[in-house]
Design an enzyme around this catalytic site. Structure first.
Site, PDB file in Angstrom:
ATOM      1  N   ILE A 279     -16.987  12.955 -46.533  1.00 36.18           N
ATOM      2  CA  ILE A 279     -17.916  14.022 -46.886  1.00 36.18           C
ATOM      3  C   ILE A 279     -19.102  13.620 -47.677  1.00 36.18           C
ATOM      4  O   ILE A 279     -18.815  12.461 -48.649  1.00 36.18           O
ATOM      5  CB  ILE A 279     -17.167  15.224 -47.402  1.00 36.18           C
ATOM      6  CG1 ILE A 279     -16.300  14.874 -48.575  1.00 36.18           C
ATOM      7  CG2 ILE A 279     -16.396  15.857 -46.111  1.00 36.18           C
ATOM      8  CD1 ILE A 279     -15.451  16.058 -49.125  1.00 36.18           C
ATOM      9  N   ASP A 280     -20.184  14.360 -47.974  1.00 43.44           N
ATOM     10  CA  ASP A 280     -21.365  13.617 -48.620  1.00 43.44           C
ATOM     11  C   ASP A 280     -20.723  13.924 -50.212  1.00 43.44           C
ATOM     12  O   ASP A 280     -19.965  14.492 -50.701  1.00 43.44           O
ATOM     13  CB  ASP A 280     -22.385  14.649 -48.620  1.00 43.44           C
ATOM     14  CG  ASP A 280     -22.786  14.370 -47.154  1.00 43.44           C
ATOM     15  OD1 ASP A 280     -22.573  13.299 -46.446  1.00 43.44           O
ATOM     16  OD2 ASP A 280     -23.742  15.521 -46.627  1.00 43.44           O
ATOM     17  N   LYS A 281     -21.510  13.223 -51.201  1.00 39.55           N
ATOM     18  CA  LYS A 281     -21.158  13.177 -52.452  1.00 39.55           C
ATOM     19  C   LYS A 281     -21.082  14.467 -53.143  1.00 39.55           C
ATOM     20  O   LYS A 281     -20.382  14.514 -53.819  1.00 39.55           O
ATOM     21  CB  LYS A 281     -22.338  12.245 -53.103  1.00 39.55           C
ATOM     22  CG  LYS A 281     -22.294  12.129 -54.623  1.00 39.55           C
ATOM     23  CD  LYS A 281     -23.435  11.617 -55.355  1.00 39.55           C
ATOM     24  CE  LYS A 281     -23.681  11.598 -56.700  1.00 39.55           C
ATOM     25  NZ  LYS A 281     -24.639  10.806 -57.496  1.00 39.55           N
TER      26      LYS A 281
ATOM     27  N   THR B  88     -20.699  17.246 -51.880  1.00 36.07           N
ATOM     28  CA  THR B  88     -19.865  18.216 -51.214  1.00 36.07           C
ATOM     29  C   THR B  88     -18.841  18.070 -51.534  1.00 36.07           C
ATOM     30  O   THR B  88     -17.964  17.032 -51.792  1.00 36.07           O
ATOM     31  CB  THR B  88     -19.809  17.829 -49.551  1.00 36.07           C
ATOM     32  OG1 THR B  88     -21.234  18.404 -49.018  1.00 36.07           O
ATOM     33  CG2 THR B  88     -18.921  19.004 -48.913  1.00 36.07           C
TER      34      THR B  88
ATOM     35  N   ARG C 131     -25.650  20.230 -42.665  1.00 40.99           N
ATOM     36  CA  ARG C 131     -26.837  20.253 -43.626  1.00 40.99           C
ATOM     37  C   ARG C 131     -27.856  20.413 -42.536  1.00 40.99           C
ATOM     38  O   ARG C 131     -28.883  21.206 -42.881  1.00 40.99           O
ATOM     39  CB  ARG C 131     -26.971  19.326 -44.731  1.00 40.99           C
ATOM     40  CG  ARG C 131     -25.754  19.480 -45.683  1.00 40.99           C
ATOM     41  CD  ARG C 131     -25.550  17.984 -46.479  1.00 40.99           C
ATOM     42  NE  ARG C 131     -26.674  18.091 -47.287  1.00 40.99           N
ATOM     43  CZ  ARG C 131     -26.864  16.792 -48.163  1.00 40.99           C
ATOM     44  NH1 ARG C 131     -26.364  16.015 -48.017  1.00 40.99           N
ATOM     45  NH2 ARG C 131     -27.969  16.868 -49.089  1.00 40.99           N
TER      46      ARG C 131
END
Length: 346
Positions: free
Chosen positions: A154-156, A158, A256
């Site tokens: 998962i993104d930084k 998130t 996103r």
């Protein structure tokens, strides 16, 4: 003496990054500088132009100009004067919020701000560095160098649940579930605008033509990978909506990019336009209220709240859920107060 020259040349080669790309069979004619901008991460157009001028960009082993048009099956090579980073992952004693652990898998509730694996500008302080300290040895899959144990990410900015494989069998078994889309993943998201009803976003996700740091949604299968996100309205809060997203596929920045594509970017998402006022009034009091929300939640409002999967060894279906973190909760409470008509200063 010849041996010394050979060794010297080898040492000098290690000071450069070598890139080799084979154009797809369906590649449309495209200037080589633009082609490389879309395909080579973490570099600039000037850097590519300098490499072309220096003759270190070659197509089919021949130096070319920036105006050269890449054709199907062209072999493009490039040498950049930067050493490749050490791909070894070094253990770091970083606290982890471990939700579940056994001999085969580990579930972590990742905090917002933590990068998942080492990469450009983030070679320390990542989740993988912490996992390497905690577990000592983690499995890898082919093509997964530097990302031991990871079968998804998962993104930084998130927060939420990630599953990590502790051995090779678990990694293969879990990877198969992700490939077959049988993993259950649900996210909570706060988005701009009033979403009228539940729905599904589909399309091909690929790098944005103007800004390759972000992803865009296309109708053309040549421009990206197929993606599906289902969403359900949880709560309407005036100019924002709280929704739950269920991933059917797992592409980079999928939620996103999908939400931006339907006109409802994530609240606070700096990369996809959600970090400014998109809905609401023109009054200064409202602007101050939104700024206060941004300060409480200085990231995209996205949280990976639940994860369900078949255990690699027992085949039992396991399901885990974690609450939204404090920054998300506080911003959400402010929007609830606003939706109820309470004073914006509170």
């Amino acid at each position: 003496m010849a041996e010394d020259v050979e060794l010297l040349e080898q040492d000098e080669q290690e000071l450069y990054e070598h890139i080799r790309i084979v154009a797809d069979r369906g590649q449309a004619l495209l200037r080589v500088d633009k082609f490389l901008m879309n395909r080579v991460e973490n570099t600039s157009r000037n850097r590519i132009q300098h490499a072309i001028d220096a003759g270190t960009v070659r197509v089919n082993d021949q130096p070319i100009k920036a105006s050269y048009k890449v054709k199907p099956l062209d072999i493009i090579t490039m040498v950049l004067p930067d050493p490749p980073r050490d791909t070894e992952v070094y253990p770091e004693n970083i606290p982890l919020d471990i939700i579940y652990e056994d001999d085969d898998v580990l579930l972590v509730n990742k905090e917002a701000g933590m990068v998942v694996h080492p990469g450009y500008n983030n070679y320390t302080g990542t989740l993988v560095n912490a996992l390497t300290y905690h577990l000592n040895i983690l499995p890898t899959l082919p093509g997964n160098t530097g990302r031991p144990g990871l079968v998804h990410r998962i993104d930084k900015d998130t927060s939420g649940l990630l599953i990590i494989a502790k051995n090779e069998w678990s990694m293969t078994y879990l990877a198969k579930q992700f490939f077959e889309h049988t993993i259950q993943r649900r996210y909570v998201a706060l988005v701009w605008g009033d979403i009228a009803e539940d729905g599904t976003v589909t399309g091909y996700i690929g790098r944005d033509a103007r800004d390759r740091r972000i992803m865009s949604l296309y109708d053309d299968p040549e421009k990206g990978k197929w993606s599906v996100t289902h969403y359900e309205v949880l709560e309407r809060l005036g100019y924002v909506t709280l929704i739950e997203c269920r991933l059917e596929t797992g592409r980079t920045h999928q939620i996103r990019a999908h939400l931006k594509a339907i006109g409802h970017p994530l609240f606070g998402d700096t990369s996809y336009g959600g970090d400014r006022i998109l809905k609401g009034t023109v009054f200064n009091k409202y602007k101050q209220f939104v700024d206060n929300c941004f300060q409480l939640l200085p990231r995209q409002a996205l949280h990976a709240k639940s994860l369900g999967f078949a255990h690699p060894k027992t085949k039992e279906i396991l399901y885990f859920e974690v609450p939204i973190p404090e920054d998300f909760r506080l911003a959400l409470e402010k929007w609830r107060s606003y939706a109820q008509g309470k004073d914006l200063d509170k």
